[in-house]
Motif scaffolding. Sequence first.
Motif, PDB file in Angstrom:
ATOM      1  N   ILE A 136      -9.032 -11.129   0.989  1.00 57.43           N
ATOM      2  CA  ILE A 136      -8.158 -10.613   2.047  1.00 57.43           C
ATOM      3  C   ILE A 136      -7.138  -9.640   1.460  1.00 57.43           C
ATOM      4  CG2 ILE A 136      -6.368 -11.242   3.714  1.00 57.43           C
ATOM      5  CD1 ILE A 136      -7.867 -13.882   4.123  1.00 57.43           C
ATOM      6  N   LEU A 137      -6.563  -9.994   0.310  1.00 59.38           N
ATOM      7  CA  LEU A 137      -5.553  -9.137  -0.311  1.00 59.38           C
ATOM      8  C   LEU A 137      -6.134  -7.788  -0.723  1.00 59.38           C
ATOM      9  CD1 LEU A 137      -3.701 -11.803  -2.498  1.00 59.38           C
ATOM     10  CD2 LEU A 137      -2.753 -10.569  -0.537  1.00 59.38           C
ATOM     11  N   VAL A 138      -7.343  -7.790  -1.299  1.00 62.61           N
ATOM     12  CA  VAL A 138      -7.952  -6.528  -1.727  1.00 62.61           C
ATOM     13  C   VAL A 138      -8.323  -5.671  -0.520  1.00 62.61           C
ATOM     14  CG1 VAL A 138      -9.980  -5.515  -2.835  1.00 62.61           C
ATOM     15  CG2 VAL A 138      -8.773  -7.371  -3.941  1.00 62.61           C
ATOM     16  N   CYS A 139      -8.843  -6.309   0.541  1.00 61.59           N
ATOM     17  CA  CYS A 139      -9.264  -5.566   1.728  1.00 61.59           C
ATOM     18  C   CYS A 139      -8.086  -5.013   2.525  1.00 61.59           C
ATOM     19  CB  CYS A 139     -10.122  -6.452   2.632  1.00 61.59           C
ATOM     20  SG  CYS A 139     -11.745  -6.838   1.950  1.00 61.59           S
ATOM     21  N   THR A 140      -6.901  -5.511   2.276  1.00 61.19           N
ATOM     22  CA  THR A 140      -5.726  -5.051   3.027  1.00 61.19           C
ATOM     23  C   THR A 140      -4.752  -4.337   2.104  1.00 61.19           C
ATOM     24  OG1 THR A 140      -4.750  -7.265   2.754  1.00 61.19           O
ATOM     25  CG2 THR A 140      -5.941  -6.837   4.789  1.00 61.19           C
ATOM     26  N   VAL A 141      -4.032  -5.098   1.296  1.00 61.14           N
ATOM     27  CA  VAL A 141      -3.044  -4.516   0.386  1.00 61.14           C
ATOM     28  C   VAL A 141      -3.708  -3.557  -0.597  1.00 61.14           C
ATOM     29  CG1 VAL A 141      -1.325  -5.017  -1.388  1.00 61.14           C
ATOM     30  CG2 VAL A 141      -1.555  -6.540   0.590  1.00 61.14           C
ATOM     31  N   GLY A 142      -4.851  -3.959  -1.135  1.00 60.90           N
ATOM     32  CA  GLY A 142      -5.536  -3.131  -2.125  1.00 60.90           C
ATOM     33  C   GLY A 142      -5.959  -1.786  -1.572  1.00 60.90           C
ATOM     34  N   VAL A 143      -6.599  -1.804  -0.401  1.00 59.21           N
ATOM     35  CA  VAL A 143      -7.048  -0.548   0.207  1.00 59.21           C
ATOM     36  C   VAL A 143      -5.858   0.326   0.561  1.00 59.21           C
ATOM     37  CG1 VAL A 143      -8.207   0.432   2.224  1.00 59.21           C
ATOM     38  CG2 VAL A 143      -9.216  -1.511   1.020  1.00 59.21           C
ATOM     39  N   TRP A 144      -4.778  -0.272   1.054  1.00 60.24           N
ATOM     40  CA  TRP A 144      -3.585   0.504   1.384  1.00 60.24           C
ATOM     41  C   TRP A 144      -2.987   1.161   0.146  1.00 60.24           C
ATOM     42  CZ3 TRP A 144       1.705  -0.308   0.157  1.00 60.24           C
ATOM     43  CH2 TRP A 144       2.576   0.541   0.827  1.00 60.24           C
TER      44      TRP A 144
END
Length: 305
Positions: A136-144
């Motif tokens: 979840i963190l990579v798909c949200t914070v990471g992509v941002w």
Amino acid sequence: MDLFLDILTRVTLPIIALAALGYCCQPWLKLDIGTLTRLQVNIVMPAFLIHSLSAGKQPLDIVWLVATLGVVQFMILVAIGWSIVRIMRLRPTLGPIMGLGAAYANVGFFGIPVTQLAFGSDYLLHQSVLTATVTILVCTVGVWLLSPEAGGFTRKLRSAFESPLIPSVAAGLALRYFDVELPPIASQPLQLLGSIFTPLAIYTLGAQISAAGALRLEPLPQALILFLKLAIAPVLAFFLCKAMNVPPDVTQVMMVAAATPVGVLVTIFAAELKAEPEFISTATVVTTALSPLTVTAWIIAARLW
């Protein structure tokens, strides 16, 4: 030395051998990596998670602690990686990818098989929760972080929760919490599908690395991300576990999870967003190649600590 060789030959080298098979066969077979990944993420991994979580024996009160630990560790390592790039005056585009590479361990395709072989299936609950958290963190914070000008934070968050990963974890935990036993017509297919997760995951990892594209050998940046990923991350996991009063056996699992190679998901997003893809692909290949020695050493260190 005997313990080192035992863990090396029994736990980490078999994983690397299967990953090497995927790496070597990919140029010949030319399998579609997207299809392999979709099969893994949408069918095999959900079946594995539901079965392993519902059948686990570890107490459920550790779930939120593991998820919190994953979030805190992720954020700290991203900040450390980005700060080192600025302190060393490396090119600015390395900042987010250095942090994400250090923060996102391959806790799914690599960490779950290592946990199963080194610590037993009872601890798959912790690794599954950690996998869901960091994904979840990579798909949200990471992509941002990799493409802040593109936005899309809400869309990526929605996509993360629409994937089968989160519902599978929730379903497995609910079955476990309410002590529900599925009928054989449901439990047997889940168990059979889940049983191929480990070999398929490792083979897919090798094929993904083979198809990742060109590599970029840069001694200083690569040395920095190797140090962060293979040394700082597991040490940080140890101290965070101590600070959060995590049980010793779970601390061992979290340390080894943090020491696993750079996750392939970061490589995929980096390629899609054109954010230093050669650099992070190289880091993924090198950390995976070194993992028989480094992960074995951390398994021993975790048991001694």
